[in-house]
Scaffold this motif. Structure first.
Motif, PDB file in Angstrom:
ATOM      1  N   UNK A 157       0.838  -1.201   0.000  1.00 57.10           N
ATOM      2  CA  UNK A 157       0.000   0.000   0.000  1.00 57.10           C
ATOM      3  C   UNK A 157       0.871   1.249   0.000  1.00 57.10           C
ATOM      4  N   UNK A 158       0.378   2.339  -0.586  1.00 58.34           N
ATOM      5  CA  UNK A 158       1.145   3.599  -0.557  1.00 58.34           C
ATOM      6  C   UNK A 158       1.201   4.152   0.870  1.00 58.34           C
ATOM      7  N   UNK A 159       2.260   4.896   1.201  1.00 58.00           N
ATOM      8  CA  UNK A 159       2.364   5.487   2.546  1.00 58.00           C
ATOM      9  C   UNK A 159       1.195   6.424   2.836  1.00 58.00           C
ATOM     10  N   UNK A 160       0.777   6.460   4.077  1.00 59.92           N
ATOM     11  CA  UNK A 160      -0.296   7.377   4.476  1.00 59.92           C
ATOM     12  C   UNK A 160       0.267   8.797   4.543  1.00 59.92           C
ATOM     13  N   UNK A 161      -0.354   9.767   3.869  1.00 65.92           N
ATOM     14  CA  UNK A 161       0.122  11.157   3.942  1.00 65.92           C
ATOM     15  C   UNK A 161       0.131  11.664   5.382  1.00 65.92           C
ATOM     16  N   UNK A 162       1.056  12.559   5.689  1.00 66.43           N
ATOM     17  CA  UNK A 162       1.188  13.035   7.064  1.00 66.43           C
ATOM     18  C   UNK A 162      -0.052  13.764   7.550  1.00 66.43           C
ATOM     19  N   UNK A 163      -0.707  14.511   6.672  1.00 72.48           N
ATOM     20  CA  UNK A 163      -1.928  15.201   7.092  1.00 72.48           C
ATOM     21  C   UNK A 163      -3.001  14.200   7.489  1.00 72.48           C
ATOM     22  N   UNK A 164      -3.054  13.071   6.757  1.00 72.56           N
ATOM     23  CA  UNK A 164      -4.024  12.022   7.096  1.00 72.56           C
ATOM     24  C   UNK A 164      -3.662  11.361   8.419  1.00 72.56           C
ATOM     25  N   UNK A 165      -2.369  11.181   8.667  1.00 72.97           N
ATOM     26  CA  UNK A 165      -1.933  10.600   9.947  1.00 72.97           C
ATOM     27  C   UNK A 165      -2.332  11.485  11.117  1.00 72.97           C
ATOM     28  N   UNK A 166      -2.202  12.790  10.933  1.00 71.60           N
ATOM     29  CA  UNK A 166      -2.600  13.719  11.997  1.00 71.60           C
ATOM     30  C   UNK A 166      -4.106  13.655  12.244  1.00 71.60           C
ATOM     31  N   UNK A 167      -4.889  13.524  11.172  1.00 74.70           N
ATOM     32  CA  UNK A 167      -6.338  13.408  11.321  1.00 74.70           C
ATOM     33  C   UNK A 167      -6.710  12.135  12.069  1.00 74.70           C
ATOM     34  N   UNK A 168      -5.999  11.047  11.757  1.00 73.25           N
ATOM     35  CA  UNK A 168      -6.256   9.779  12.444  1.00 73.25           C
ATOM     36  C   UNK A 168      -5.914   9.892  13.929  1.00 73.25           C
ATOM     37  N   UNK A 169      -4.765  10.497  14.233  1.00 72.28           N
ATOM     38  CA  UNK A 169      -4.353  10.675  15.635  1.00 72.28           C
ATOM     39  C   UNK A 169      -5.366  11.523  16.397  1.00 72.28           C
ATOM     40  N   UNK A 170      -5.853  12.575  15.762  1.00 69.35           N
ATOM     41  CA  UNK A 170      -6.833  13.435  16.410  1.00 69.35           C
ATOM     42  C   UNK A 170      -8.128  12.682  16.686  1.00 69.35           C
ATOM     43  N   UNK A 171      -8.591  11.913  15.702  1.00 69.61           N
ATOM     44  CA  UNK A 171      -9.817  11.135  15.906  1.00 69.61           C
ATOM     45  C   UNK A 171      -9.668  10.103  17.004  1.00 69.61           C
ATOM     46  N   UNK A 172      -8.516   9.420  17.036  1.00 74.60           N
ATOM     47  CA  UNK A 172      -8.267   8.427  18.087  1.00 74.60           C
ATOM     48  C   UNK A 172      -8.213   9.096  19.455  1.00 74.60           C
TER      49      UNK A 172
END
Length: 212
Positions: A157-172
């Protein structure tokens, strides 16, 4: 306390439980009756049909509690398009520990609703002494894009973009904050990791009850 999360009840709730009459912990419906208004109770045959008799082709993963299947159920009231769900069929159901894990999910997640938590939709309980049949199942909303762990460590799979990683961290973080501080009964999710973060088509949600 469970090894996957810790539950801290208020003194009022603790006194009310101590004063209640003794019940068989493996069979008493009183232990989860208060949550029935929020959860849907399924028959075992309904969930058999939903998973094509728990066919291997419907298998999603093997969790700590049991094998997880993809299923299709009728919506509440029976009207409308079928609803895709995840169905956990518990193993080790004849042990007290297995039953307690199932019961903890039903009791404490039945009324939990937050945009960053995977929703428990219903349960199934079968105790047929004559037929010597016992089953415990949990029905969750379906998360089609698997876990954060899967996306982080799958090299295809392609790497997760950093902005998406931040969104995931915020949601968690928002989901964890709700469990820790937003409920009358405090739930502390232990050993939290990327396998506990599931990804839907539009959101990132955590399992309030650890399965994997």
């Amino acid at each position: 306390m469970m090894n996957f999360f810790h539950i801290f009840s208020s003194k009022t709730k603790r006194r009310s439980r101590e004063s209640s009459p003794e019940q068989n912990p493996l069979t008493s419906p009183l232990l989860y009756r208060e949550k029935e208004h929020a959860l849907r109770k399924f028959s075992f045959s309904e969930l058999e049909n939903a998973t094509n008799n728990f066919n291997r082709s419907q298998w999603i993963r093997d969790g700590q509690l049991g094998r997880v299947y993809k299923g299709s159920i009728k919506p509440p009231g029976g009207q409308g398009a079928p609803l895709v769900v995840e169905i956990t069929k518990l193993h080790n159901i004849h042990s007290m520990q297995g039953h307690e894990k199932w019961l903890a999910a039903v009791e404490f997640l039945g009324d939990v609703e937050h945009p960053n938590l995977v929703k428990l939709l219903g349960y199934c309980l079968v105790d047929n002494k004559k037929a010597r049949q016992s089953q415990r199942l949990l029905v969750y909303e379906y998360m089609p894009n698997k876990s954060l762990e899967y996306h982080l460590f799958n090299r295809e799979l392609p790497p997760i973009p950093w902005i998406k990683r931040l969104q995931i961290l915020l949601g968690a973080a928002q989901g964890l904050a709700y469990l820790h501080e937003g409920l009358e009964t405090q739930v502390i999710l232990g050993n939290f990791n990327s396998a506990d973060v599931l990804i839907s088509t539009q959101n990132f949600r955590i399992l309030g009850f650890r399965e994997d």
